[in-house]
Design a protein around this motif. Structure first.
Motif, PDB file in Angstrom:
ATOM      1  N   VAL A  26       0.763  -1.213   0.232  1.00  0.00           N
ATOM      2  CA  VAL A  26       0.243  -0.005   0.217  1.00  0.00           C
ATOM      3  C   VAL A  26       0.800   1.168   0.009  1.00  0.00           C
ATOM      4  N   LYS A  27       1.758   1.305   0.748  1.00  0.00           N
ATOM      5  CA  LYS A  27       2.679   2.406   1.014  1.00  0.00           C
ATOM      6  C   LYS A  27       4.128   2.303   0.065  1.00  0.00           C
ATOM      7  N   LEU A  28       4.525   1.364  -0.645  1.00  0.00           N
ATOM      8  CA  LEU A  28       5.596   1.074  -1.167  1.00  0.00           C
ATOM      9  C   LEU A  28       5.279   0.266  -2.568  1.00  0.00           C
ATOM     10  N   LYS A  29       5.751   0.868  -3.791  1.00  0.00           N
ATOM     11  CA  LYS A  29       5.400   0.193  -4.968  1.00  0.00           C
ATOM     12  C   LYS A  29       6.793   0.283  -5.694  1.00  0.00           C
ATOM     13  N   LYS A  30       7.134  -0.792  -6.418  1.00  0.00           N
ATOM     14  CA  LYS A  30       8.612  -0.872  -6.890  1.00  0.00           C
ATOM     15  C   LYS A  30       8.270  -1.777  -8.413  1.00  0.00           C
ATOM     16  N   GLY A  31       9.106  -1.522  -9.207  1.00  0.00           N
ATOM     17  CA  GLY A  31       8.934  -2.179 -10.687  1.00  0.00           C
ATOM     18  C   GLY A  31       9.908  -1.840 -11.641  1.00  0.00           C
ATOM     19  N   GLU A  32       9.740  -2.582 -12.591  1.00  0.00           N
ATOM     20  CA  GLU A  32      10.578  -2.037 -13.859  1.00  0.00           C
ATOM     21  C   GLU A  32       9.625  -2.175 -15.264  1.00  0.00           C
TER      22      GLU A  32
END
Length: 289
Positions: A262-268
């Motif tokens: 909910v508070k942290l999103k990461k990706g490529e």
């Protein structure tokens, strides 16, 4: 009763005379001068209260004009100091009983026309006034703004650095190798920007970036304020990091998320060669193609 009436009339008359005298002190001021750009390394502008407008010149000279009203005989000065051209505007000094009051419109505007070939360096230190730049180019532009709005449109520079304590910043249809924005209080708006490296730090204010071209790195950090971002074209090689105590929405084609909290999103996206880092302690984050 008659004594009170007479005293009131005397005060009105004396006040009227003083008021008229004060108004007469505010005289019109106008000054014009041109300089060969080849003899200028840095254009330095210091303003207390007047507005500053930069525009493209049709000649190979820097044309400067100042127009306004102020008590001082020479509120604006132009001076060549070695390879620097210094433009300085000082606010009027307050004196006497009415010194702290302003009657009618005071102040004015400094107009600076820059050749199409551009300049090496432009440095602006502004205390209280608005700044506009339109269709100009320079190797480096540095603006330190205490209070006042800034509108930048059609500007091209290698390094653009804007530091603002209180006031909004609008940057549109401009290109930078590096763009660095630091804001204490005020919203920051950017549209149709091309830049390899962008860094925005805001303490209190929203950050809106629309139709930006994918670059090497884009970092936005706010304490209190929403972050809105959209790309001119869908990114093809991007590493994404978004952190917030509020809502986070990432609508990016081809984004493979490695973290979707909910508070942290990461990706490529693709090989993830370029970096997108967004952080807000108290504000929503919204990113789209």
């Amino acid at each position: 009763m008659k004594k009170i009436l007479v005293a009131s009339v005397v005060l009105v008359v004396v006040g009227g005379i003083a008021f008229s005298t004060y108004k007469a002190d505010a005289k019109s001021f106008k000054k014009n001068k041109s300089y060969n750009v080849e003899n200028i390394e840095t254009l330095k502008v210091y303003t207390d209260s007047w507005d500053v407008q930069f525009k493209k010149s049709n000649s190979n000279e820097v044309a400067i004009s100042a127009e306004g009203k102020q008590k001082d005989k020479a509120p604006v000065t132009f001076q060549k100091d070695g390879e620097d051209l210094v433009i300085e505007q000082k606010a009027q000094k307050s004196s006497g009983f009415l010194g702290g009051f302003t009657f009618g419109k005071q102040g004015g505007t400094i107009y600076i026309n820059v050749p199409e070939s551009g300049m090496n360096n432009i440095e602006i230190t502004n205390k209280d006034g608005n700044i506009q730049m339109s269709k100009i180019s320079a190797d480096n532009i540095v603006v330190e703004n205490n209070s006042g709005d800034e509108k930048i449109k059609g500007v091209s520079t290698n390094t653009g650095k804007f530091v603002s304590r209180d006031g909004s910043l609008s940057v549109e249809n401009s290109s930078f190798e590096e763009l660095d924005i630091t804001s204490t209080s005020g919203d920051n708006y950017m549209k149709d920007i091309e830049s390899s490296k962008v860094k925005v730090t805001s303490k209190d204010g929203a950050v809106s970036i629309r139709d930006i071209t994918e670059g090497e790195s884009l970092a936005v950090n706010t304490i209190a304020g929403d972050i809105g971002l959209s790309y001119k074209k869908a990114p093809t090689s991007l590493t994404v990091f978004a952190k917030s105590n509020s809502d986070i929405t990432l609508n990016l084609d081809g984004l493979k998320k490695s973290n979707d909290d909910v508070k942290l999103k990461k990706g490529e996206i693709g090989e993830g060669a370029n970096m997108l880092t967004l952080s807000s302690e108290d504000g929503a984050i919204n990113v789209a193609n």
